[in-house]
Design a protein around this motif. Structure first.
Motif, short mmCIF file in Angstrom:
data_model
loop_
_atom_site.label_atom_id
_atom_site.label_comp_id
_atom_site.label_asym_id
_atom_site.label_seq_id
_atom_site.Cartn_x
_atom_site.Cartn_y
_atom_site.Cartn_z
N TRP A 23 0.55 -1.47 0.25
CA TRP A 23 0.13 -0.08 -0.11
C TRP A 23 0.88 1.05 -0.29
O TRP A 23 0.36 2.21 -0.35
N ARG A 24 2.09 1.39 0.63
CA ARG A 24 2.47 1.86 0.46
C ARG A 24 3.36 2.45 -0.70
O ARG A 24 3.11 4.35 -1.59
N ALA A 25 4.08 1.79 -1.35
CA ALA A 25 4.22 1.39 -2.93
C ALA A 25 3.15 1.82 -3.81
O ALA A 25 3.48 3.01 -4.45
N LYS A 26 1.94 1.36 -3.69
CA LYS A 26 0.17 2.10 -4.82
C LYS A 26 0.56 3.55 -4.49
O LYS A 26 -0.04 4.11 -5.43
N ARG A 27 0.32 3.81 -3.25
CA ARG A 27 0.32 5.00 -2.93
C ARG A 27 0.83 6.26 -3.29
O ARG A 27 1.46 7.69 -3.07
N GLY A 28 2.50 5.67 -3.83
CA GLY A 28 4.06 5.99 -4.27
C GLY A 28 3.90 7.65 -2.99
O GLY A 28 5.03 8.53 -3.42
N PHE A 29 4.24 6.75 -1.67
CA PHE A 29 4.82 7.33 -0.66
C PHE A 29 6.23 6.93 -0.52
O PHE A 29 6.77 5.29 -0.59
N SER A 30 7.21 7.36 0.18
CA SER A 30 8.15 6.94 0.86
C SER A 30 8.00 6.55 2.21
O SER A 30 7.64 7.28 2.65
N GLN A 31 9.21 5.79 2.64
CA GLN A 31 9.06 5.34 4.05
C GLN A 31 9.08 7.35 4.57
O GLN A 31 8.58 7.59 5.27
N LEU A 32 10.04 7.98 3.64
CA LEU A 32 10.35 9.09 4.91
C LEU A 32 8.93 9.71 4.45
O LEU A 32 8.19 10.30 6.09
N ARG A 33 8.22 9.75 3.76
CA ARG A 33 7.05 10.64 4.10
C ARG A 33 5.80 9.95 4.77
O ARG A 33 5.73 10.79 5.37
N LEU A 34 6.04 9.04 4.70
CA LEU A 34 4.72 7.98 5.40
C LEU A 34 5.29 8.17 6.81
O LEU A 34 4.93 8.55 7.58
N SER A 35 6.52 8.16 7.08
CA SER A 35 7.25 8.39 8.71
C SER A 35 6.52 9.90 9.04
O SER A 35 6.20 10.05 10.25
N THR A 36 7.32 11.40 7.73
CA THR A 36 6.50 12.34 8.34
C THR A 36 5.04 12.70 8.62
O THR A 36 4.82 12.84 9.13
N GLU A 37 3.98 11.71 7.90
CA GLU A 37 2.99 12.08 7.71
C GLU A 37 1.71 11.50 8.73
O GLU A 37 0.34 11.43 8.97
N SER A 38 2.39 10.33 9.45
CA SER A 38 2.01 9.80 10.59
C SER A 38 2.47 9.68 12.03
O SER A 38 1.59 9.16 12.63
N ASP A 39 3.76 10.39 11.09
CA ASP A 39 4.27 10.51 13.19
C ASP A 39 5.02 9.26 13.55
O ASP A 39 4.92 9.24 15.20
N ILE A 40 5.69 8.26 12.20
CA ILE A 40 6.19 7.52 12.90
C ILE A 40 7.72 6.87 12.72
O ILE A 40 7.89 8.02 11.50
N SER A 41 8.18 6.64 13.44
CA SER A 41 9.73 7.07 12.84
C SER A 41 10.11 5.93 12.08
O SER A 41 9.52 5.33 11.62
N GLN A 42 10.70 6.48 10.68
CA GLN A 42 11.21 5.69 10.04
C GLN A 42 11.93 4.56 9.87
O GLN A 42 12.18 3.27 9.49
N ARG A 43 12.96 4.14 11.17
CA ARG A 43 13.59 3.03 11.39
C ARG A 43 12.38 1.82 11.57
O ARG A 43 12.01 1.30 11.38
N HIS A 44 11.47 2.42 12.72
CA HIS A 44 10.17 1.69 13.33
C HIS A 44 9.28 1.26 11.90
O HIS A 44 8.86 -0.07 11.79
N LEU A 45 8.83 1.81 10.78
CA LEU A 45 8.28 1.75 9.86
C LEU A 45 9.01 0.51 9.24
O LEU A 45 8.71 -0.33 8.33
N SER A 46 10.31 0.50 9.11
CA SER A 46 11.45 -0.46 8.46
C SER A 46 11.46 -1.55 8.88
O SER A 46 11.37 -2.65 8.35
N PHE A 47 10.47 -1.07 10.34
CA PHE A 47 11.40 -2.87 11.02
C PHE A 47 9.76 -3.10 10.51
O PHE A 47 9.45 -4.84 10.40
N LEU A 48 9.02 -2.67 10.41
CA LEU A 48 7.53 -2.93 10.12
C LEU A 48 7.61 -3.68 9.02
O LEU A 48 6.88 -4.93 8.91
N GLU A 49 7.98 -3.13 7.87
CA GLU A 49 8.38 -3.31 6.71
C GLU A 49 8.62 -5.40 6.56
O GLU A 49 8.60 -5.68 5.54
N THR A 50 9.85 -4.72 7.38
CA THR A 50 10.44 -6.21 7.24
C THR A 50 10.07 -7.01 7.75
O THR A 50 10.85 -8.55 8.11
N GLY A 51 9.70 -7.47 8.83
CA GLY A 51 8.53 -7.99 9.68
C GLY A 51 9.93 -8.18 11.33
O GLY A 51 9.32 -9.35 12.10
N ARG A 52 10.41 -6.67 11.41
CA ARG A 52 11.81 -7.41 12.53
C ARG A 52 10.35 -6.82 13.82
O ARG A 52 10.39 -6.85 14.59
#
Length: 277
Positions: A23-52
Motif C-alpha cells: 500500500w505504501r508503494a501503491k500510494r507513491g509514498f516513500s518511507q520518509l513521507r509516510l514517517s512524517t505524515e503518520s508521526d511514526i519513526s522511519q526506523r520503526h516503519l522499516s522494521f514493520l515492513e521487514t517483519g522485525r
C-alpha cells in the motif's frame, strides 16, 4: 456476510509486512513521507515492513487513514496482525442501514426520468430506479413487466460485456469494455490473488473478444469530457454518459463500497426518449 472470511481471502494481506509495503508503494509514498505524515519513526516503519517489529492496532488504523486504504483492506491488515476487524460489514437490508437505504431511494427517485443503479464494489446490482428497469428491459428484450433483481444476483459488468447481453446493442462496446475493466482491475489489485475481484476479472477476461478489446486503445476517440455509451436497437439510439457517486467517508465496509451510477443523455434525441417514457 463473514467479514473475517472475506478479508482473509485476500492472499496479499495474510502478511502484514507485505501489505504495508504494497500500500505504501501503491500510494507513491516513500518511507520518509509516510514517517512524517503518520508521526511514526522511519526506523520503526522499516522494521514493520521487514517483519522485525509487530504493529499495534491503533498504529494499523493510523496507517490505513494516512494511506487512504479501503476499509475492507484495513480489516484484512488487522487480521494479518492478529487483531479483530475494526469495520463492520453487513447486508444493505440490515435494519441499522435503513437510513442509508432511504437516502439511496431518494437519490434514485431524484434521478428520474433518467436511469440510475446502486451497485457494490464488484458491480452486483443492489438497487435501481424504474427508468433503469425500463431501459434494461428494452435492450435485453424482456417483457415490460419483468422484474429486475436488486439483491445482488445480477452482475452489471457481466450483463454488459456478455456477447448475449447488452454488448450486442452497444455501438462502442470496445471503449466501454476498457472503461469497465478499469474498475474491477483496481479492486483486484487491492484485494490481491484469489480474491472475489480477481475471480471476477478472470471471468470477464474469458469472455469472447474482451482481452483483445482491452489491449486495443482507441486513438480516434473524440475529445469529450466523458466516455459516451452508445446503445442502438430497433431504430432507437441512445447516446449516454455516466457518473459515479460514493457515500463520503462512512465507517461501514458495505456503505463504503456502494456506488450509485447515474445515466444522462448526451444529446437531445436521447433526452426526449427518456422523457417520453
Amino acid at each position: 456476510m463473514d467479514t473475517c472470511a472475506n478479508a482473509a481471502a485476500s492472499g496479499i494481506f495474510r502478511d502484514f509486512a507485505a501489505a504495508l509495503r504494497y500500500w505504501r508503494a501503491k500510494r507513491g509514498f516513500s518511507q520518509l513521507r509516510l514517517s512524517t505524515e503518520s508521526d511514526i519513526s522511519q526506523r520503526h516503519l522499516s522494521f514493520l515492513e521487514t517483519g522485525r517489529a509487530q504493529p499495534g492496532r491503533e498504529l494499523i488504523l493510523k496507517l490505513g487513514l494516512v494511506l487512504d486504504i479501503p476499509l475492507r483492506q484495513r480489516n484484512a491488515m488487522l487480521l494479518a496482525a492478529g487483531f479483530a476487524p475494526a469495520y463492520r460489514e453487513r447486508a444493505l437490508t440490515d435494519p441499522e442501514l435503513d437510513a442509508v437505504k432511504q437516502a439511496l431511494d431518494f437519490m434514485l427517485a431524484q434521478a428520474a426520468p433518467y436511469p440510475a443503479l446502486v451497485v457494490d464494489r464488484l458491480w452486483n446490482l443492489l438497487m435501481h430506479n424504474e427508468p433503469a428497469a425500463r431501459m434494461l428491459r428494452f435492450f435485453l428484450g424482456m417483457p415490460v413487466d419483468a422484474p429486475i433483481p436488486g439483491d445482488g444476483a445480477v452482475n452489471v459488468l457481466k450483463m454488459t460485456l456478455d456477447p448475449n447481453g447488452l454488448r450486442r446493442w452497444i455501438v462502442n462496446w470496445e471503449d466501454v469494455c476498457t472503461d469497465l475493466l478499469h474498475w474491477v482491475q483496481r479492486e483486484a489489485m487491492g484485494d490481491g490473488p484469489e480474491s472475489e475481484a480477481a475471480v471476477l476479472l478472470d471471468e470477464l477476461m474469458g469472455l469472447p473478444g474482451i482481452e483483445a478489446a482491452a489491449r486495443q486503445p482507441n486513438l480516434d476517440r473524440r475529445a469529450l469530457p466523458f466516455l459516451p455509451v452508445i446503445l442502438s436497437r430497433d431504430g432507437v439510439e441512445l447516446n449516454l454518459f455516466t457518473t459515479i457517486t460514493t457515500l463520503g467517508t462512512p465507517h461501514d465496509v458495505t456503505v463504503h463500497e456502494l456506488r450509485l451510477e447515474s445515466f444522462f443523455p448526451a444529446d437531445e434525441a436521447s433526452r426526449q426518449w427518456f422523457q417520453a417514457l
